[in-house]
Write a protein that holds these residues in place. Structure first.
Motif, PDB file in Angstrom:
ATOM      1  N   GLY A 337       0.801  -1.218   0.000  1.00 40.91           N
ATOM      2  CA  GLY A 337       0.000   0.000   0.000  1.00 40.91           C
ATOM      3  C   GLY A 337       0.830   1.261   0.000  1.00 40.91           C
ATOM      4  N   ILE A 338       2.027   1.205  -0.597  1.00 38.42           N
ATOM      5  CA  ILE A 338       2.935   2.354  -0.629  1.00 38.42           C
ATOM      6  C   ILE A 338       3.026   2.845  -2.065  1.00 38.42           C
ATOM      7  N   ASN A 339       2.984   4.150  -2.236  1.00 37.76           N
ATOM      8  CA  ASN A 339       3.085   4.740  -3.570  1.00 37.76           C
ATOM      9  C   ASN A 339       4.495   4.551  -4.126  1.00 37.76           C
ATOM     10  N   LEU A 340       4.578   4.384  -5.454  1.00 35.14           N
ATOM     11  CA  LEU A 340       5.889   4.249  -6.088  1.00 35.14           C
ATOM     12  C   LEU A 340       6.692   5.535  -5.973  1.00 35.14           C
ATOM     13  N   LYS A 341       6.010   6.677  -5.951  1.00 36.15           N
ATOM     14  CA  LYS A 341       6.659   7.967  -5.723  1.00 36.15           C
ATOM     15  C   LYS A 341       5.979   8.631  -4.534  1.00 36.15           C
ATOM     16  N   PRO A 342       6.730   9.102  -3.546  1.00 38.81           N
ATOM     17  CA  PRO A 342       6.111   9.717  -2.369  1.00 38.81           C
ATOM     18  C   PRO A 342       5.305  10.954  -2.754  1.00 38.81           C
ATOM     19  N   LYS A 343       4.142  11.099  -2.122  1.00 43.15           N
ATOM     20  CA  LYS A 343       3.317  12.266  -2.396  1.00 43.15           C
ATOM     21  C   LYS A 343       3.920  13.531  -1.785  1.00 43.15           C
ATOM     22  N   VAL A 344       4.570  13.391  -0.635  1.00 45.01           N
ATOM     23  CA  VAL A 344       5.226  14.532   0.017  1.00 45.01           C
ATOM     24  C   VAL A 344       6.726  14.211   0.076  1.00 45.01           C
ATOM     25  N   PRO A 345       7.494  14.557  -0.970  1.00 45.63           N
ATOM     26  CA  PRO A 345       8.903  14.138  -1.033  1.00 45.63           C
ATOM     27  C   PRO A 345       9.811  15.009  -0.191  1.00 45.63           C
ATOM     28  N   THR A 346       9.653  14.943   1.131  1.00 44.43           N
ATOM     29  CA  THR A 346      10.595  15.623   2.001  1.00 44.43           C
ATOM     30  C   THR A 346      11.890  14.819   2.106  1.00 44.43           C
ATOM     31  N   LYS A 347      12.873  15.385   2.782  1.00 47.76           N
ATOM     32  CA  LYS A 347      14.165  14.708   2.899  1.00 47.76           C
ATOM     33  C   LYS A 347      14.027  13.403   3.671  1.00 47.76           C
ATOM     34  N   ALA A 348      13.294  13.435   4.781  1.00 43.60           N
ATOM     35  CA  ALA A 348      13.137  12.223   5.588  1.00 43.60           C
ATOM     36  C   ALA A 348      12.318  11.168   4.846  1.00 43.60           C
ATOM     37  N   VAL A 349      11.265  11.588   4.148  1.00 50.37           N
ATOM     38  CA  VAL A 349      10.423  10.631   3.424  1.00 50.37           C
ATOM     39  C   VAL A 349      11.209   9.971   2.295  1.00 50.37           C
ATOM     40  N   CYS A 350      12.003  10.756   1.558  1.00 48.62           N
ATOM     41  CA  CYS A 350      12.806  10.190   0.464  1.00 48.62           C
ATOM     42  C   CYS A 350      13.846   9.211   0.995  1.00 48.62           C
ATOM     43  N   ALA A 351      14.469   9.544   2.143  1.00 40.27           N
ATOM     44  CA  ALA A 351      15.458   8.634   2.722  1.00 40.27           C
ATOM     45  C   ALA A 351      14.815   7.314   3.143  1.00 40.27           C
ATOM     46  N   GLU A 352      13.645   7.385   3.792  1.00 39.85           N
ATOM     47  CA  GLU A 352      12.958   6.161   4.186  1.00 39.85           C
ATOM     48  C   GLU A 352      12.493   5.353   2.971  1.00 39.85           C
ATOM     49  N   HIS A 353      12.071   6.048   1.915  1.00 40.31           N
ATOM     50  CA  HIS A 353      11.636   5.349   0.691  1.00 40.31           C
ATOM     51  C   HIS A 353      12.792   4.587   0.064  1.00 40.31           C
ATOM     52  N   LEU A 354      13.961   5.228  -0.015  1.00 43.36           N
ATOM     53  CA  LEU A 354      15.137   4.546  -0.568  1.00 43.36           C
ATOM     54  C   LEU A 354      15.550   3.366   0.297  1.00 43.36           C
ATOM     55  N   GLU A 355      15.503   3.540   1.624  1.00 42.78           N
ATOM     56  CA  GLU A 355      15.869   2.453   2.531  1.00 42.78           C
ATOM     57  C   GLU A 355      14.913   1.274   2.380  1.00 42.78           C
ATOM     58  N   LEU A 356      13.631   1.554   2.208  1.00 45.33           N
ATOM     59  CA  LEU A 356      12.655   0.478   2.020  1.00 45.33           C
ATOM     60  C   LEU A 356      12.920  -0.274   0.713  1.00 45.33           C
ATOM     61  N   ARG A 357      13.239   0.446  -0.357  1.00 45.02           N
ATOM     62  CA  ARG A 357      13.548  -0.223  -1.621  1.00 45.02           C
ATOM     63  C   ARG A 357      14.780  -1.118  -1.485  1.00 45.02           C
ATOM     64  N   LYS A 358      15.796  -0.632  -0.780  1.00 43.19           N
ATOM     65  CA  LYS A 358      16.995  -1.445  -0.585  1.00 43.19           C
ATOM     66  C   LYS A 358      16.682  -2.703   0.235  1.00 43.19           C
ATOM     67  N   GLU A 359      15.851  -2.572   1.255  1.00 40.55           N
ATOM     68  CA  GLU A 359      15.501  -3.739   2.063  1.00 40.55           C
ATOM     69  C   GLU A 359      14.685  -4.745   1.257  1.00 40.55           C
ATOM     70  N   ILE A 360      13.818  -4.257   0.368  1.00 40.95           N
ATOM     71  CA  ILE A 360      13.050  -5.187  -0.482  1.00 40.95           C
ATOM     72  C   ILE A 360      13.981  -5.912  -1.446  1.00 40.95           C
ATOM     73  N   LEU A 361      14.965  -5.207  -2.004  1.00 40.72           N
ATOM     74  CA  LEU A 361      15.944  -5.860  -2.879  1.00 40.72           C
ATOM     75  C   LEU A 361      16.729  -6.925  -2.123  1.00 40.72           C
ATOM     76  N   THR A 362      17.139  -6.602  -0.878  1.00 39.11           N
ATOM     77  CA  THR A 362      17.859  -7.593  -0.068  1.00 39.11           C
ATOM     78  C   THR A 362      16.983  -8.799   0.229  1.00 39.11           C
ATOM     79  N   LEU A 363      15.698  -8.562   0.509  1.00 42.27           N
ATOM     80  CA  LEU A 363      14.780  -9.665   0.770  1.00 42.27           C
ATOM     81  C   LEU A 363      14.632 -10.570  -0.451  1.00 42.27           C
ATOM     82  N   LEU A 364      14.509  -9.988  -1.625  1.00 42.86           N
ATOM     83  CA  LEU A 364      14.369 -10.797  -2.844  1.00 42.86           C
ATOM     84  C   LEU A 364      15.624 -11.599  -3.122  1.00 42.86           C
TER      85      LEU A 364
END
Length: 452
Positions: A337-364
């Motif tokens: 249920g997470i958007n592919l692009k953050p609706k409010v791209p603040t610095k903290a939101v972008c950092a968490e989005h990148l970290e989540l993508r990296k964790e999903i890649l590690t999981l796969l």
């Protein structure tokens, strides 16, 4: 007799004339009405770039029941205050003249100049540099010439600069607005209050503009060289600062050393283990290199959108992954249920989005390694290690390596013929068929005349 009999030519029928090829019928374009022949020949029927009048309107005639005449009639304009009466030609239909205001009166726009009373002037507009008579004259000229301060400065009785006239008018109008408002917040959005006139800045702007306009060609080239040199120095300093900054630290859980630690001292190092851990370590190292290069390129930009930086970092993080892996990451984000692009791209939101993508890649990647290990473990349990893909079959190779070379017995004469016969025949038939005698294979001698 005819001409062919006289000339001795054979009487052959004339060849049938070939049918003429039918040419394609050209659609004849009729010249539209209302366009001259010269204009149509030049354009060739091509549509004009600008919209033209409809052909049906060129020769449109008025209805037969309308009688149109032109009459010289008087008129007055609401834009004038003296009720001056002038005359012009008017189109009259059926003897009824048009009514209403003058058609061009709507273009008469005037400026609403704020007026003040004597009490307001004495309370809010007192200035030692200006008298009340001069202020009244200034406001009268501003209303008369619609704030055209060049004309106002020319018509003003005392010598005043344009900047002084502007400063006095705008400061007095702003003071009257603020004094008449019940609260300062009601007039905060007014242009005179929101953007006050700065006389010092206006004088400095005109002085700098006059200096630029009075420069010679040599001074312009010199200024351009100075600006180019300053830009080069700034770019070199930014590049040096980017080079001096430390690179991103490599996490301890990725790399070849961590792969070796993951194997463990007691595990058996097989080619499959080396391939799996090397494949897991190489993308992580390339991702770190791509991230560092992306950060360095973003540092070179003075101003950039955070969404642009996020896209660049996502591309750098997904550069080592395949297209199917990227789609699986996006599918995982949608499942969460997470958007592919953050609706409010603040610095903290972008950092968490990148970290989540990296964790999903590690999981796969971990799921892929787990599947490989489970398949390898099941093959070990079944005892079919030799049938695993990528491993060599040792049964035939062992037989070939254990077989010793035994040289054939060196012989001459008939033995060589026997070996050739065995080689010519199959291996199974060589032992069953007896060998031929020594002279059986010789060619018979030809008979001579003396033998008869």
């Amino acid at each position: 007799m005819d001409a062919k009999d006289i000339l001795g030519l054979p009487k052959t029928p004339l060849p049938i004339a070939q049918e003429k090829k039918s040419r394609p019928h050209k659609d004849s374009q009729r010249k539209p009405d209302g366009i001259s022949r010269e204009v149509y020949a030049l354009t060739g029927g091509v549509a004009p770039l600008m919209p033209s009048i409809d052909v049906s309107q060129l020769k449109r005639r008025p209805p037969s029941d309308e009688k149109i005449t032109w009459q010289w009639l008087p008129f007055t304009s609401s834009a004038r205050k003296d009720n001056l009466q002038l005359y012009h030609w008017v189109r009259v239909v059926n003897g009824v003249p048009p009514t209403g205001d003058y058609s061009f009166a709507k273009y008469n726009k005037s400026v609403d100049v704020i007026r003040y009373t004597d009490e307001e002037y004495a309370k809010y507009l007192t200035d030692p540099k200006w008298t009340k008579e001069e202020t009244d004259q200034l406001f009268d000229l501003c209303e008369r010439f619609d704030l055209r301060f060049i004309i106002i400065a020319d018509r003003f009785p005392t010598p005043r600069t344009v900047e002084e006239l502007k400063d006095r008018y705008y400061s007095a109008s702003r003071a009257i607005l603020v004094a008449r408002a019940p609260s300062p917040g009601e007039v905060a959005s007014h242009p005179l209050v929101k953007e006050p006139y700065n006389v010092t800045q206006e004088i400095e702007r005109k002085r700098a503009l006059s200096m630029v306009l009075s420069q010679t060609k040599h001074q312009e080239r010199k200024d351009a060289e100075v600006l180019a040199e300053a830009k080069r120095i700034a770019e070199s300093r930014m590049a040096a600062r980017a080079a001096e900054e430390p690179d991103l630290p490599v996490p301890p859980d990725i790399g070849p050393e961590s792969a070796e630690r993951a194997i463990g001292p007691g595990d058996t190092i097989s080619p499959s283990n080396v391939q799996v851990h090397a494949a897991a370590a190489a993308p992580s190292t390339s991702v770190i290199a791509d991230n560092s290069s992306t950060l360095a390129s973003l540092r070179m930009l003075k101003v950039y959108l955070r969404t642009y930086a996020l896209e660049q970092m996502v591309q750098a993080a997904s550069s080592s992954a395949g297209l199917r892996t990227i789609k699986r990451v996006e599918q995982t984000l949608q499942d969460l249920g997470i958007n592919l692009k953050p609706k409010v791209p603040t610095k903290a939101v972008c950092a968490e989005h990148l970290e989540l993508r990296k964790e999903i890649l590690t999981l796969l990647n971990l799921q892929k390694q787990l599947q490989y290990k489970e398949a390898e473990g099941s093959s070990f349990r079944d005892g079919s290690y030799g049938d695993m893909p990528g491993t060599a079959k040792r049964s035939q190779r062992a037989v070939d390596q254990d077989r010793t070379f035994v040289p054939d017995t060196i012989s001459f004469g008939g033995d060589r013929g026997v070996k050739r016969e065995q080689k010519r025949k199959g291996p199974g038939r060589a032992s069953e068929t007896p060998s031929s005698p020594a002279g059986a294979h010789k060619r018979p001698r030809k008979m001579k005349a003396s033998d008869l």
